[in-house]
Each structure stands twice: as C-alpha cells, then as structure tokens.
Design an enzyme around this catalytic site. Structure first.
Site, mmCIF file in Angstrom:
data_model
loop_
_atom_site.group_PDB
_atom_site.id
_atom_site.type_symbol
_atom_site.label_atom_id
_atom_site.label_comp_id
_atom_site.label_asym_id
_atom_site.label_seq_id
_atom_site.Cartn_x
_atom_site.Cartn_y
_atom_site.Cartn_z
ATOM 1 N N ASP A 115 39.778 -8.978 42.665
ATOM 2 C CA ASP A 115 39.639 -9.873 43.828
ATOM 3 C C ASP A 115 38.545 -9.417 44.790
ATOM 4 O O ASP A 115 38.230 -10.116 45.752
ATOM 5 C CB ASP A 115 40.985 -10.053 44.563
ATOM 6 C CG ASP A 115 41.620 -8.752 45.027
ATOM 7 O OD1 ASP A 115 41.527 -7.747 44.309
ATOM 8 O OD2 ASP A 115 42.232 -8.751 46.122
ATOM 9 N N HIS A 116 37.927 -8.260 44.524
ATOM 10 C CA HIS A 116 36.849 -7.759 45.383
ATOM 11 C C HIS A 116 35.497 -7.687 44.657
ATOM 12 O O HIS A 116 34.494 -7.358 45.276
ATOM 13 C CB HIS A 116 37.212 -6.377 45.942
ATOM 14 C CG HIS A 116 38.421 -6.425 46.819
ATOM 15 N ND1 HIS A 116 38.353 -6.361 48.196
ATOM 16 C CD2 HIS A 116 39.734 -6.596 46.519
ATOM 17 C CE1 HIS A 116 39.578 -6.480 48.701
ATOM 18 N NE2 HIS A 116 40.428 -6.617 47.700
ATOM 19 N N HIS A 168 36.267 -1.602 46.365
ATOM 20 C CA HIS A 168 36.926 -1.048 45.171
ATOM 21 C C HIS A 168 36.839 -2.061 44.040
ATOM 22 O O HIS A 168 36.468 -3.218 44.252
ATOM 23 C CB HIS A 168 38.373 -0.648 45.485
ATOM 24 C CG HIS A 168 39.287 -1.768 45.852
ATOM 25 N ND1 HIS A 168 39.083 -2.577 46.945
ATOM 26 C CD2 HIS A 168 40.429 -2.233 45.270
ATOM 27 C CE1 HIS A 168 40.051 -3.465 47.031
ATOM 28 N NE2 HIS A 168 40.882 -3.288 46.014
HETATM 29 ZN ZN LIG Z 1 42.539 -6.980 47.258
HETATM 30 ZN ZN LIG Z 2 43.027 -3.836 45.647
#
Ligand SMILES: [Zn+2]
Ligand SMILES: [Zn+2]
Length: 293
Positions: A64-65, A60
C-alpha cells in the site's frame, strides 16, 4: 509549500481513499512520499504532472506504500523526464526496486538512483534538509522530516538608517558582509533570522523514539492513525487516532493531519470527532486535499 494528499487509505483502497502517497511541492521541487498503487492516476486527477517529481521517499515496502512505483516511473518516462530520479527508502530498498522492475517485460524506465536510509540527514538541498528516522513496524520502516533552513530577512529600519539599497541587500540577506560607500556592513547588524518550517510524515508504526523525534516541534505533523478506539484488540503494528494525537501533543506539534485511515470508517466526521478529543488543531486527510504549509 503545497502539500497534496494523493492517497489517504490503508491496506485496502476504498472508493474515496487510494493507497498512500503525499506530494510536497516546494519552489520547483516535487517530493513524493510513498507511492501506493494508482498514484500516477491520482496525479492526473489532481492535475499534476508525474514528470515534475524530483525525489521519491518510500517509508517501507508494504504494497500500500509502493505498488505504484513501476507505473510512476513509466509515466515519468512517457512525460519526458530526462534527469536522474532520486529514490530513498529503508534498508533493502535497492533490492526491492531492482526486483520490482525486473518482473516486467517493460524495461524502458527513467534513470534512477536508490539510496538506503536509516537515521539522520539524508538530503541537504539549497534551502531545506530531509531527515529520516526509524519507525517500528512489522518490516523496516522510516519516517521523514522536511526541514526548511532558517532564512535571513533585512531589517528595513536598520537598512534605511544606513541608507542601504541595491544589490548589497541581496548579499546581506545571503549572510555576506559587504562594503557599501567605503564602509564595512556586517550582515548580522541589518538582518534577523526567520526559523524554517518543519513538516514530518510518520507512516506505519507503533509509538517509538523515531516517531517522537519526527514529531518534535513540527509546524505540521502528518501521521498515520489507522483505527479509532473502537478496535479493542491490537493485532496490527499501527497507531490509533488517539496515539497519533498523543505523539503530536508530546512533540509540541502545531498542527496534525491524520492519514492512513482504515476503510471501516465510512465517514471522516467520526474519525475527526475522536481526534478532536485529544488534539485541538487536527484534520483528517482526504484524497486530493491540498494544504498550504
Ligand atoms: Zn500501510
Ligand atoms: Zn505497512
């Protein structure tokens, strides 16, 4: 298959945990799941080459990804990657990638192709498939399963009885019937099937049917477990360590590795202690941990 954890933290990085990124290395393919900020540097620390990555799967578009994606693409270019990188992500991924890269003066990226995925088989490679399943988070989110195809092995005793030798063994192992010394040999008569492994990655979510499908009969389940039960108030759409264990139990997973650990837990031992209460074969992910699966 080697699995390298390159980032095991959550929203805020700590001195020990970077943002999410996990590399699956399998027979010359390097599949990167999530690409948090600083992932290219984590590759250097781990002695891995960014240009060797063949596919990137984004769960997603929370920072942080995915904040590491532009850096990863430019590192791959600098390292001489000259193919077309396949990038997969949930609905909206094409726009997110386009906007992310448009916001930079640097434009010399590698060639890439973005595929938006939601449910079912998304990659059908020679000896494995990748499935995506929807998760339930505050934005569109998917989890992924790596499923190795079943393999045929030669039954040595049966092959010896028929005095089989040479290249025909390879053909039989591929599931082909052969003629040997004027006799037809059916592959089913001299081979047996070995079940392929299933390894799944459940990123940010609450309990949902997609998470259950990903966990089902896993050899290894990698699952987020952001908090322990010391957090009484549920403000975030995340799993707790206990819930990750419950998903693994219900899905009959053989092993569980909990990742996406909140920075509030300074010592993994405390998180492991909590996890062990609910699931026996469990480990807590650490940055640069390498697991053979
Ligand atoms: Zn996350
Ligand atoms: Zn998330």
């Amino acid at each position: 298959m080697n699995i390298t954890f390159l980032g095991t933290g959550c929203m805020q990085p700590t001195t020990k945990r970077n943002h999410s990124a996990i590399l699956f290395s399998h027979k010359g393919e390097n599949l990167l799941f999530d690409c948090g900020e600083g992932t290219q540097r984590q590759f250097r620390f781990a002695g891995l080459k960014p240009a060797k990555v063949t596919r990137i799967f984004i769960t997603h578009w929370h920072g942080d990804h995915c904040f590491g994606l532009p850096g990863m693409l430019s590192a791959m270019k600098a390292d001489g990657f000259d193919g077309v990188l396949e990038i997969y992500g949930p609905k909206g991924s094409k726009t997110y990638v386009k906007h992310m890269l448009k916001g930079l003066a640097y434009r010399s990226f590698i060639n890439y192709k973005v595929t938006e995925v939601s449910n079912g088989k998304i990659v059908d490679a020679q000896d494995y498939v990748i499935e995506a399943h929807p998760l339930k988070h505050s934005v569109s989110c998917v989890g992924y399963s790596f499923i190795e195809k079943d393999k045929l092995r030669i039954d040595v005793k049966k092959a010896a009885k028929l005095e089989l030798s040479g290249p025909v063994l390879g053909e039989l192992q591929k599931g082909k019937n052969v003629i040997f010394n004027d006799k037809k040999i059916m592959f089913k008569d001299v081979t047996y099937a070995v079940k392929g492994k299933k390894i799944s990655y459940i990123a940010d979510t609450v309990k949902c049917p997609g998470a259950s499908r990903l966990a089902k009969d896993c050899d290894l389940l990698i699952c987020e477990g952001t908090h322990c039960d010391d957090i009484k108030e549920r403000k975030y759409m995340h799993l707790t360590v206990r819930e990750a264990c419950e998903i693994a139990t219900k899905g009959n997973a053989k092993k569980l590795i909990v990742t996406h650990i909140s920075g509030r837990y300074k010592d993994s031992k405390d998180v492991l202690k909590e996890a062990k209460k609910y699931f026996k074969k469990v480990a807590i992910a650490e940055d640069f941990m390498v697991v053979e699966a």
